[in-house]
Enzyme design. Structure first.
Site, mmCIF file in Angstrom:
data_model
loop_
_atom_site.group_PDB
_atom_site.id
_atom_site.type_symbol
_atom_site.label_atom_id
_atom_site.label_comp_id
_atom_site.label_asym_id
_atom_site.label_seq_id
_atom_site.Cartn_x
_atom_site.Cartn_y
_atom_site.Cartn_z
ATOM 1 N N THR A 1 29.340 19.663 65.360
ATOM 2 C CA THR A 1 29.752 21.085 65.918
ATOM 3 C C THR A 1 29.810 21.678 64.839
ATOM 4 O O THR A 1 29.751 21.666 63.453
ATOM 5 C CB THR A 1 31.410 20.648 66.485
ATOM 6 O OG1 THR A 1 32.257 21.486 66.290
ATOM 7 C CG2 THR A 1 32.270 19.470 65.189
ATOM 8 N N ASP A 2 30.236 23.114 64.891
ATOM 9 C CA ASP A 2 30.482 24.001 63.727
ATOM 10 C C ASP A 2 31.631 23.344 63.421
ATOM 11 O O ASP A 2 31.704 24.142 62.099
ATOM 12 C CB ASP A 2 30.929 25.336 64.394
ATOM 13 C CG ASP A 2 31.268 25.558 65.657
ATOM 14 O OD1 ASP A 2 32.028 24.874 66.304
ATOM 15 O OD2 ASP A 2 31.769 26.629 66.069
ATOM 16 N N GLU A 3 33.023 23.196 63.700
ATOM 17 C CA GLU A 3 33.939 23.135 63.043
ATOM 18 C C GLU A 3 33.961 21.651 61.379
ATOM 19 O O GLU A 3 34.515 22.281 61.021
ATOM 20 C CB GLU A 3 34.541 22.430 64.550
ATOM 21 C CG GLU A 3 35.225 22.802 65.365
ATOM 22 C CD GLU A 3 36.337 22.139 66.344
ATOM 23 O OE1 GLU A 3 36.831 21.557 65.385
ATOM 24 O OE2 GLU A 3 36.336 22.990 67.461
ATOM 25 N N LYS B 1 33.050 14.449 62.014
ATOM 26 C CA LYS B 1 32.021 14.855 62.407
ATOM 27 C C LYS B 1 31.521 15.534 61.285
ATOM 28 O O LYS B 1 29.408 14.874 61.044
ATOM 29 C CB LYS B 1 32.177 16.135 62.960
ATOM 30 C CG LYS B 1 32.816 16.008 64.644
ATOM 31 C CD LYS B 1 31.845 14.817 65.624
ATOM 32 C CE LYS B 1 31.083 15.404 66.343
ATOM 33 N NZ LYS B 1 29.701 14.650 66.960
ATOM 34 N N TYR C 1 39.524 15.120 62.911
ATOM 35 C CA TYR C 1 38.304 15.734 64.306
ATOM 36 C C TYR C 1 36.735 15.919 63.091
ATOM 37 O O TYR C 1 35.706 15.285 63.190
ATOM 38 C CB TYR C 1 38.224 16.345 65.928
ATOM 39 C CG TYR C 1 36.581 16.525 65.817
ATOM 40 C CD1 TYR C 1 36.324 15.462 66.584
ATOM 41 C CD2 TYR C 1 36.713 18.510 65.893
ATOM 42 C CE1 TYR C 1 35.524 16.321 67.350
ATOM 43 C CE2 TYR C 1 35.676 18.368 66.115
ATOM 44 C CZ TYR C 1 34.918 17.725 66.930
ATOM 45 O OH TYR C 1 33.271 17.953 68.174
HETATM 46 P P1 NAD Z 1 33.497 14.455 75.620
HETATM 47 O O1 NAD Z 1 35.337 13.854 74.740
HETATM 48 O O2 NAD Z 1 33.806 15.117 76.626
HETATM 49 O O3 NAD Z 1 33.173 12.885 75.791
HETATM 50 C C1 NAD Z 1 32.575 12.278 74.286
HETATM 51 C C2 NAD Z 1 32.511 10.996 75.095
HETATM 52 O O4 NAD Z 1 31.492 9.808 74.531
HETATM 53 C C3 NAD Z 1 32.773 10.327 76.625
HETATM 54 O O5 NAD Z 1 32.106 9.717 77.848
HETATM 55 C C4 NAD Z 1 33.022 8.630 75.944
HETATM 56 O O6 NAD Z 1 33.154 7.867 76.654
HETATM 57 C C5 NAD Z 1 32.063 8.771 74.880
HETATM 58 N N1 NAD Z 1 32.477 7.301 73.996
HETATM 59 C C6 NAD Z 1 33.475 7.451 72.949
HETATM 60 N N2 NAD Z 1 33.418 6.991 72.339
HETATM 61 C C7 NAD Z 1 32.722 5.468 72.690
HETATM 62 C C8 NAD Z 1 32.167 4.602 71.396
HETATM 63 N N3 NAD Z 1 32.977 4.414 70.189
HETATM 64 N N4 NAD Z 1 31.449 4.393 71.928
HETATM 65 C C9 NAD Z 1 29.865 4.735 73.137
HETATM 66 N N5 NAD Z 1 30.626 6.024 74.160
HETATM 67 C C10 NAD Z 1 31.700 6.624 73.859
HETATM 68 O O7 NAD Z 1 32.577 15.599 74.328
HETATM 69 P P2 NAD Z 1 32.356 16.189 74.873
HETATM 70 O O8 NAD Z 1 33.301 17.319 74.427
HETATM 71 O O9 NAD Z 1 30.832 16.114 75.259
HETATM 72 O O10 NAD Z 1 31.091 16.017 73.209
HETATM 73 C C11 NAD Z 1 29.814 15.869 73.037
HETATM 74 C C12 NAD Z 1 29.915 15.955 71.650
HETATM 75 O O11 NAD Z 1 29.359 17.150 71.646
HETATM 76 C C13 NAD Z 1 30.381 14.633 70.693
HETATM 77 O O12 NAD Z 1 29.718 14.833 69.892
HETATM 78 C C14 NAD Z 1 31.003 16.637 69.619
HETATM 79 O O13 NAD Z 1 31.611 16.175 68.592
HETATM 80 C C15 NAD Z 1 30.110 17.417 69.861
HETATM 81 N N6 NAD Z 1 30.456 18.711 70.108
HETATM 82 C C16 NAD Z 1 31.121 19.081 71.349
HETATM 83 C C17 NAD Z 1 31.570 20.724 71.465
HETATM 84 C C18 NAD Z 1 32.780 20.494 72.575
HETATM 85 O O14 NAD Z 1 32.833 22.084 72.676
HETATM 86 N N7 NAD Z 1 32.946 19.849 73.260
HETATM 87 C C19 NAD Z 1 31.269 21.577 70.593
HETATM 88 C C20 NAD Z 1 30.388 20.891 70.512
HETATM 89 C C21 NAD Z 1 29.708 19.506 68.979
HETATM 90 P P1 TYD Z 2 40.115 23.434 72.203
HETATM 91 O O1 TYD Z 2 39.356 23.022 73.441
HETATM 92 O O2 TYD Z 2 41.277 22.402 71.823
HETATM 93 O O3 TYD Z 2 38.423 23.508 71.541
HETATM 94 P P2 TYD Z 2 38.979 23.369 69.921
HETATM 95 O O4 TYD Z 2 40.412 23.004 69.044
HETATM 96 O O5 TYD Z 2 37.984 22.318 69.198
HETATM 97 O O6 TYD Z 2 38.132 24.533 69.748
HETATM 98 O O7 TYD Z 2 40.781 24.556 71.652
HETATM 99 C C1 TYD Z 2 40.255 25.692 71.798
HETATM 100 C C2 TYD Z 2 41.934 26.573 71.401
HETATM 101 O O8 TYD Z 2 42.970 27.287 72.230
HETATM 102 C C3 TYD Z 2 41.718 26.000 69.982
HETATM 103 O O9 TYD Z 2 42.337 27.257 68.936
HETATM 104 C C4 TYD Z 2 43.417 25.688 70.035
HETATM 105 C C5 TYD Z 2 43.340 26.667 71.312
HETATM 106 N N1 TYD Z 2 45.001 26.019 72.692
HETATM 107 C C6 TYD Z 2 45.430 26.349 72.801
HETATM 108 O O10 TYD Z 2 46.279 27.632 72.591
HETATM 109 N N2 TYD Z 2 46.333 25.696 73.794
HETATM 110 C C7 TYD Z 2 46.034 24.447 74.859
HETATM 111 O O11 TYD Z 2 46.354 24.061 75.264
HETATM 112 C C8 TYD Z 2 44.637 24.315 73.841
HETATM 113 C C9 TYD Z 2 43.925 22.570 74.415
HETATM 114 C C10 TYD Z 2 44.035 25.069 73.326
#
Ligand code: NAD
Ligand code: TYD
Length: 353
Positions: free
Chosen positions: A133-135, A163, A159
């Site tokens: 992630t970019d975070e 990562k 988090y």
């Molecule tokens: P998500 O929370 O929707 O899905 C995570 C999946 O991992 C779930 O299916 C869960 O069951 C599985 N999981 C959790 N713990 C586990 C374990 N111990 N063993 C096996 N499986 C397990 O997450 P997402 O939003 O789809 O993100 C996927 C990846 O992409 C993550 O690594 C996240 O850091 C990265 N990412 C997410 C975003 C975003 O905006 N959602 C952006 C950049 C990177």
């Molecule tokens: P989120 O979807 O949790 O992603 P991330 O924290 O990984 O960026 O949140 C996106 C943005 O929205 C973040 O600045 C936090 C804000 N946010 C709210 O203001 N209210 C909410 O209920 C949630 C879940 C997020």
């Protein structure tokens, strides 16, 4: 045939990636390893579950022996690692589960890959791709530059710290043992099948049900949003064409202040629900800010564009319209998740979580 292990394939981004790979590469066998935590939902994969080149295995990435057994049984050639705890608010309440899954889980996968592949003599045609992630880069000032692949890591939340740590382990396995790795760091994703605890699906669901929309702080934080299917396309491209040992930033130069994004969401959702314009504005509720809330994320994805020719396929307005429509047309999926019914279903069918 190539045997590709995708971890976290029952989650949001993972399910889009599994769908893309299963359909695009009939010669590959896609093994989806997922523990089915609260964030994992096999209903996300209904349309591919019966494909001959798809296998689901319920396993914990932290269980080294179990992961090693999967490498042996399925003769894994490539890994795309997405399994993680992914929600910042949960990490603030329970940092240990983030360290466990994101750090120890990644380490156990790396170790299993190294053992399985080094045992074969060399790493030819093997690849460990880590999705990050970019975070990990921390927070940017308002109007102050972008995250590039050279930006120093400065995570703030448990988090992003977990990562960042997992990214360091992936690079350490490359530098120390020569494991062929690639890493990508992507900005915030949105689209179908996202668990409704994240901003966009949570707010769409709340607008549908006339529930308050909790805006953290003043709503001035900025996120850089990318359509999830564009992220999956980028992963496919980097997996096949990216340089081993390299990092790629993924993002669509699409920054939005939270409050502005929320107003667009309200407008689109009200219109699609046939409500009067502005009907749901009253749901906006300013609440206490998230602890350590990063002010701004913004990705510079020039390298990915220039080296591999990737660009996002759609404009944000189009992506949001598609996304809101999907949640409105898939109320059953939303209800299955928000009611918790899916947890009981999978407990019954796949054992304890
Ligand atoms: P998500 O929370 O929707 O899905 C995570 C999946 O991992 C779930 O299916 C869960 O069951 C599985 N999981 C959790 N713990 C586990 C374990 N111990 N063993 C096996 N499986 C397990 O997450 P997402 O939003 O789809 O993100 C996927 C990846 O992409 C993550 O690594 C996240 O850091 C990265 N990412 C997410 C975003 C975003 O905006 N959602 C952006 C950049 C990177
Ligand atoms: P989120 O979807 O949790 O992603 P991330 O924290 O990984 O960026 O949140 C996106 C943005 O929205 C973040 O600045 C936090 C804000 N946010 C709210 O203001 N209210 C909410 O209920 C949630 C879940 C997020």
């Amino acid at each position: 045939m190539k045997n590709i292990l995708i971890t976290g394939g029952a989650g949001f981004i993972g399910s889009h990636l599994v769908r893309l790979m299963v359909n695009k590469y009939p010669d590959y066998r896609i093994i989806n390893l997922d523990l089915l935590t609260y964030a994992g939902n096999l209903a996300n994969l209904k349309d591919v579950e019966n494909k001959p080149n798809y296998v689901f295995v319920k396993e914990d990435v932290c269980n080294l022996e179990g992961v090693q057994a999967i490498f042996d049984e399925y003769k894994i050639d490539g890994v795309i690692h997405l399994a993680a705890e992914s929600h910042v608010d949960r990490s603030i309440k329970d940092p240990f589960s983030f360290a466990r899954t994101n750090v120890i889980g990644t380490l156990s996968l790396l170790q299993a890959a190294k053992t399985a592949w080094a045992g074969g003599g060399d790493y030819t045609d093997k690849l460990f791709y880590h999705v990050s992630t970019d975070e990990v880069y921390g927070s940017l000032e308002l109007g102050g530059g972008f995250f590039t692949e050279q930006t120093k890591y400065a995570p703030h939340s448990p988090y992003s710290a977990s990562k960042a740590s997992s990214d360091h382990f992936v690079r350490a396995f490359h530098d120390t043992y020569g494991l062929p790795v690639k890493i990508s760091n992507c900005s915030n994703n949105y689209g179908s099948y996202q668990f409704p605890e994240k901003l966009i699906p949570l707010f769409i669901n709340n607008i549908i049900h006339n529930k308050p929309l909790p805006v953290y702080g003043k709503g001035e934080n900025i996120r850089d949003w990318l359509f999830v299917e564009d992220h999956a396309q980028a992963i496919d491209l980097i997996f096949h064409k990216g340089k081993v040992g390299d990092t790629y930033n993924i993002g669509g130069f699409n920054e939005w202040r939270n409050i502005d994004l929320i107003k667009v969401l309200i407008k689109v959702t009200d219109r699609l629900l046939g409500r009067k314009e502005g009907a749901s504005d009253k749901l906006i509720t300013y609440v206490t800010d998230r602890a350590g809330h990063d002010m701004r994320y913004a990705i510079d994805s020039t390298k990915l564009h220039e080296e591999l020719g990737w660009s996002p396929s759609l404009q944000f307005e189009e992506g949001i319209e598609k996304t809101v429509k999907w949640y409105l047309e898939n109320q059953e999926w939303l209800d299955f998740v928000t009611s918790g019914a899916y947890m009981e279903y999978y407990e019954e069918h796949y054992g304890n979580r």
